[in-house]
Design a protein around this motif. Structure first.
Motif, PDB file in Angstrom:
ATOM      1  N   TYR A   1      79.238  64.484  53.420  1.00 63.12           N
ATOM      2  CA  TYR A   1      79.122  65.923  53.769  1.00 63.12           C
ATOM      3  C   TYR A   1      78.226  66.866  52.604  1.00 63.12           C
ATOM      4  O   TYR A   1      78.083  67.173  51.718  1.00 63.12           O
ATOM      5  N   VAL A   2      77.742  67.300  52.968  1.00 59.07           N
ATOM      6  CA  VAL A   2      76.664  68.286  52.221  1.00 59.07           C
ATOM      7  C   VAL A   2      77.524  70.174  52.180  1.00 59.07           C
ATOM      8  O   VAL A   2      77.973  70.665  52.352  1.00 59.07           O
TER       9      VAL A   2
ATOM     10  N   TRP B   1      66.445  61.242  54.115  1.00 53.79           N
ATOM     11  CA  TRP B   1      67.844  60.384  52.996  1.00 53.79           C
ATOM     12  C   TRP B   1      68.267  59.193  53.682  1.00 53.79           C
ATOM     13  O   TRP B   1      69.224  58.481  54.014  1.00 53.79           O
ATOM     14  N   ALA B   2      69.291  60.423  54.244  1.00 55.27           N
ATOM     15  CA  ALA B   2      70.296  59.607  55.225  1.00 55.27           C
ATOM     16  C   ALA B   2      70.232  58.891  56.211  1.00 55.27           C
ATOM     17  O   ALA B   2      70.552  58.326  56.911  1.00 55.27           O
TER      18      ALA B   2
ATOM     19  N   ARG C   1      76.565  60.290  59.936  1.00 54.52           N
ATOM     20  CA  ARG C   1      76.609  61.869  60.729  1.00 54.52           C
ATOM     21  C   ARG C   1      76.407  62.052  59.018  1.00 54.52           C
ATOM     22  O   ARG C   1      76.113  61.975  58.321  1.00 54.52           O
ATOM     23  N   ILE C   2      76.078  63.542  59.187  1.00 56.52           N
ATOM     24  CA  ILE C   2      75.379  64.584  58.051  1.00 56.52           C
ATOM     25  C   ILE C   2      77.259  65.773  58.519  1.00 56.52           C
ATOM     26  O   ILE C   2      76.938  66.095  59.179  1.00 56.52           O
ATOM     27  N   VAL C   3      77.941  66.136  57.574  1.00 54.49           N
ATOM     28  CA  VAL C   3      78.542  67.081  58.085  1.00 54.49           C
ATOM     29  C   VAL C   3      78.085  68.255  56.355  1.00 54.49           C
ATOM     30  O   VAL C   3      77.795  68.248  55.381  1.00 54.49           O
ATOM     31  N   LEU C   4      78.865  69.625  57.570  1.00 55.00           N
ATOM     32  CA  LEU C   4      78.813  71.278  56.070  1.00 55.00           C
ATOM     33  C   LEU C   4      79.128  71.991  56.904  1.00 55.00           C
ATOM     34  O   LEU C   4      79.343  72.131  58.319  1.00 55.00           O
ATOM     35  N   ALA C   5      79.557  73.133  55.716  1.00 56.50           N
ATOM     36  CA  ALA C   5      80.610  73.986  56.409  1.00 56.50           C
ATOM     37  C   ALA C   5      79.421  74.928  56.674  1.00 56.50           C
ATOM     38  O   ALA C   5      78.175  75.585  56.168  1.00 56.50           O
TER      39      ALA C   5
ATOM     40  N   GLY D   1      65.595  75.893  44.731  1.00 59.69           N
ATOM     41  CA  GLY D   1      66.533  75.374  45.186  1.00 59.69           C
ATOM     42  C   GLY D   1      67.561  74.370  44.762  1.00 59.69           C
ATOM     43  O   GLY D   1      66.436  73.727  43.594  1.00 59.69           O
ATOM     44  N   MET D   2      68.944  74.001  45.473  1.00 64.37           N
ATOM     45  CA  MET D   2      69.154  72.973  44.895  1.00 64.37           C
ATOM     46  C   MET D   2      70.088  72.966  46.130  1.00 64.37           C
ATOM     47  O   MET D   2      70.764  73.645  47.003  1.00 64.37           O
ATOM     48  N   ALA D   3      70.448  71.110  46.701  1.00 64.54           N
ATOM     49  CA  ALA D   3      71.569  70.947  47.214  1.00 64.54           C
ATOM     50  C   ALA D   3      72.314  69.735  46.848  1.00 64.54           C
ATOM     51  O   ALA D   3      71.301  68.869  45.469  1.00 64.54           O
ATOM     52  N   ASN D   4      73.535  69.440  47.247  1.00 63.28           N
ATOM     53  CA  ASN D   4      74.060  68.203  47.210  1.00 63.28           C
ATOM     54  C   ASN D   4      74.489  67.457  48.183  1.00 63.28           C
ATOM     55  O   ASN D   4      75.134  68.423  49.187  1.00 63.28           O
ATOM     56  N   ALA D   5      75.050  66.607  47.426  1.00 64.33           N
ATOM     57  CA  ALA D   5      76.494  66.027  49.255  1.00 64.33           C
ATOM     58  C   ALA D   5      76.855  64.289  48.669  1.00 64.33           C
ATOM     59  O   ALA D   5      76.823  63.867  47.677  1.00 64.33           O
ATOM     60  N   ALA D   6      78.458  64.916  48.830  1.00 64.51           N
ATOM     61  CA  ALA D   6      79.218  63.337  48.812  1.00 64.51           C
ATOM     62  C   ALA D   6      79.029  62.793  50.006  1.00 64.51           C
ATOM     63  O   ALA D   6      79.166  63.541  50.958  1.00 64.51           O
TER      64      ALA D   6
END
Length: 96
Positions: A36-37, A62-63, A70-74, A14-19
């Motif tokens: 933003y994830v 980490w954040a 904050r963390i925002v995601l779709a 698996g993977m995840a990325n964020a801007a």
């Protein structure tokens, strides 16, 4: 981060990325940095084993350590059980 004991341990499944975004500085206020994830993905045969939750836990830790506000995601139906809530104040402009 918790790593479930299974055959996938040590193998990327698996993977995840964020801007990272940063608002203009405002005197007397704290950091305006947030992330933003954009993508969280787990191979189909490894889903529903807690891997995406572990990825999001690592991003959240980490954040916090980086002082993000904050963390925002779709959203998806699977993002609610791990603590995310709907954000209704967003707007968009479709260009196509």
């Amino acid at each position: 981060m918790r790593v479930p004991r299974s055959a996938w341990a040590g193998i990327p499944v698996g993977m995840a990325n964020a801007a990272i975004f940063e608002r203009m500085p405002v005197p007397g206020t704290g950091s305006g940095r947030w992330i933003y994830v954009a993508n969280v993905f787990v191979l189909p045969e490894h889903r529903r084993q807690g891997i995406a939750a572990d990825l999001m836990s690592a991003i959240t830790q980490w954040a916090r350590a980086e002082g993000m506000v904050r963390i925002v995601l779709a959203p998806s139906e699977m993002s609610i059980p791990i603590g995310f809530r709907p954000a209704h104040a967003l707007m968009r402009l479709d260009l196509v």
